[in-house]
Motif scaffolding. Sequence first.
Motif, PDB file in Angstrom:
ATOM      1  N   LEU A   1      31.421   8.823 -18.709  1.00  0.00           N
ATOM      2  CA  LEU A   1      31.756   7.862 -19.753  1.00  0.00           C
ATOM      3  C   LEU A   1      30.596   6.894 -19.942  1.00  0.00           C
ATOM      4  N   THR A   2      30.053   6.854 -21.151  1.00  0.00           N
ATOM      5  CA  THR A   2      29.009   5.906 -21.520  1.00  0.00           C
ATOM      6  C   THR A   2      29.665   4.866 -22.431  1.00  0.00           C
ATOM      7  N   PHE A   3      29.535   3.581 -22.082  1.00  0.00           N
ATOM      8  CA  PHE A   3      30.262   2.570 -22.850  1.00  0.00           C
ATOM      9  C   PHE A   3      29.507   1.241 -22.903  1.00  0.00           C
ATOM     10  N   LYS A   4      29.872   0.442 -23.896  1.00  0.00           N
ATOM     11  CA  LYS A   4      29.338  -0.909 -24.037  1.00  0.00           C
ATOM     12  C   LYS A   4      30.409  -1.878 -23.547  1.00  0.00           C
ATOM     13  N   PRO A   5      30.210  -2.511 -22.396  1.00  0.00           N
ATOM     14  CA  PRO A   5      31.246  -3.383 -21.844  1.00  0.00           C
ATOM     15  C   PRO A   5      31.449  -4.678 -22.623  1.00  0.00           C
ATOM     16  N   LYS A   6      30.408  -5.153 -23.317  1.00  0.00           N
ATOM     17  CA  LYS A   6      30.505  -6.412 -24.057  1.00  0.00           C
ATOM     18  C   LYS A   6      30.358  -6.161 -25.555  1.00  0.00           C
ATOM     19  N   GLN A   7      31.203  -6.810 -26.334  1.00  0.00           N
ATOM     20  CA  GLN A   7      31.172  -6.631 -27.780  1.00  0.00           C
ATOM     21  C   GLN A   7      29.877  -7.152 -28.404  1.00  0.00           C
ATOM     22  N   ASP A   8      29.346  -8.238 -27.848  1.00  0.00           N
ATOM     23  CA  ASP A   8      28.167  -8.875 -28.440  1.00  0.00           C
ATOM     24  C   ASP A   8      26.874  -8.513 -27.709  1.00  0.00           C
ATOM     25  N   SER A   9      26.850  -7.353 -27.064  1.00  0.00           N
ATOM     26  CA  SER A   9      25.676  -6.946 -26.302  1.00  0.00           C
ATOM     27  C   SER A   9      25.360  -5.475 -26.573  1.00  0.00           C
ATOM     28  N   THR A  10      24.093  -5.135 -26.445  1.00  0.00           N
ATOM     29  CA  THR A  10      23.680  -3.734 -26.609  1.00  0.00           C
ATOM     30  C   THR A  10      23.627  -3.009 -25.265  1.00  0.00           C
ATOM     31  N   LYS A  11      23.921  -3.728 -24.192  1.00  0.00           N
ATOM     32  CA  LYS A  11      23.892  -3.131 -22.858  1.00  0.00           C
ATOM     33  C   LYS A  11      24.877  -1.971 -22.755  1.00  0.00           C
TER      34      LYS A  11
END
Length: 294
Positions: free
Chosen positions: A29-39
Motif C-alpha cells: 500500500l502506497t499512501f499519502k498520510p497527510k492531506q496537505d503534504s506530498t509525502k
Amino acid sequence: MKKYLSIALLAATIVLNAQVTANRFFYELTFKPKQDSTKVEKVMTILDITKDKSLYRDYTLVAQDSIMKIAVEEMQKSGAFKDLSKTITMPKFGYKVEKEYPAMKETYSDRISSGFTPMQIAYTEEPKFNWKISNDKEKIGDYNTQKATTEYGGRQWTAWFSTDLPFQDGPYKFAGLPGLIVKVEDSAKNYSWLLRGNKKVENFQELSYAETITPGGAGKLTVIPRDKFEKTLAEYKKDPFATMRPMLTKEMMDRKMPGMDGTIGDMLKKQEKMTRDFYDANNNPIEMYSPSKK
C-alpha cells in the motif's frame, strides 16, 4: 486398546479438520498520510482468504510473530520483564476488514480501550461499488488483468483484476469483480494497492501473536451503527486514556515499572504519546465521507 486407539484417531482427525488453510495475498500500500503534504509512505498489508471469509489488515505485527514469540519465551525463562516496544515496529493502521462469503457482508473493526480492557468496535455493511468494466487489459507482474472503475467514499477508483485468480475479492473493502483485484488506486493517487505476492498459510490464525498474549486478547468485538462507530473512534483519538485515567491512583502511577527505567506513570505517558502520534500521523482517510454524511 483398539477402542481407545480409534477414539484417539477420531480426535486427531477432528483437530486436523479444524485447522484452516488460507490463501494469503500481499498488497503493498502506497499512501499519502497527510492531506496537505506530498509525502508518500508504504506499508505491506495482507488479505487472507479462507473458504468462508477473508480478512484484510496491516501485516506489520503479523510479520513479527516469531520475533515476539522468542522475546516472550526468553522473558519467561529469565523471569525478567523486557520492554518490547523498543524492538517491535508498530503498524501504520490498526483497523481490519472482514468479508463473509458468499454474501460479502463486511465488518470493519478498530481497536480501542475501555479502562484497562482492550475492545474492538465495529460496524457492518454491504457496500455497493457499481463497477464499470472496460475492455482495457494490462499485464501486471505475472497476471493478465482487466480494468474496472467505480466511485466510493468520495474518490474515483481504478482497479485491475485478474480472472487467473478466482476470488471476487481485493484489499480493504474492495470486492465484487470477476477475479482478484491485483491493483487499485484513486484518481489522485492518495491510496494505491499493488499485489506483490501470495502463499498458502497452514494452520491459519486470525490473531497475531501480539494479540494472543495481550491481556484481554484483541478485545471483545462490539458491533454498533457506523455513525456511532465514527463518533466513538473520534473521541478515543482525542483522548485515548480518558476511560483509564480515573482508575489511576497516585500510588499506582509512582510505582516502579519492572524491567524499565521509570514508573508506571512514565510508561503510560509514553503509551499515550505513541497512541496520539499513531492517529495524528494520518489525517487523510481512504473514505472522505461515510454514506451517512454523503
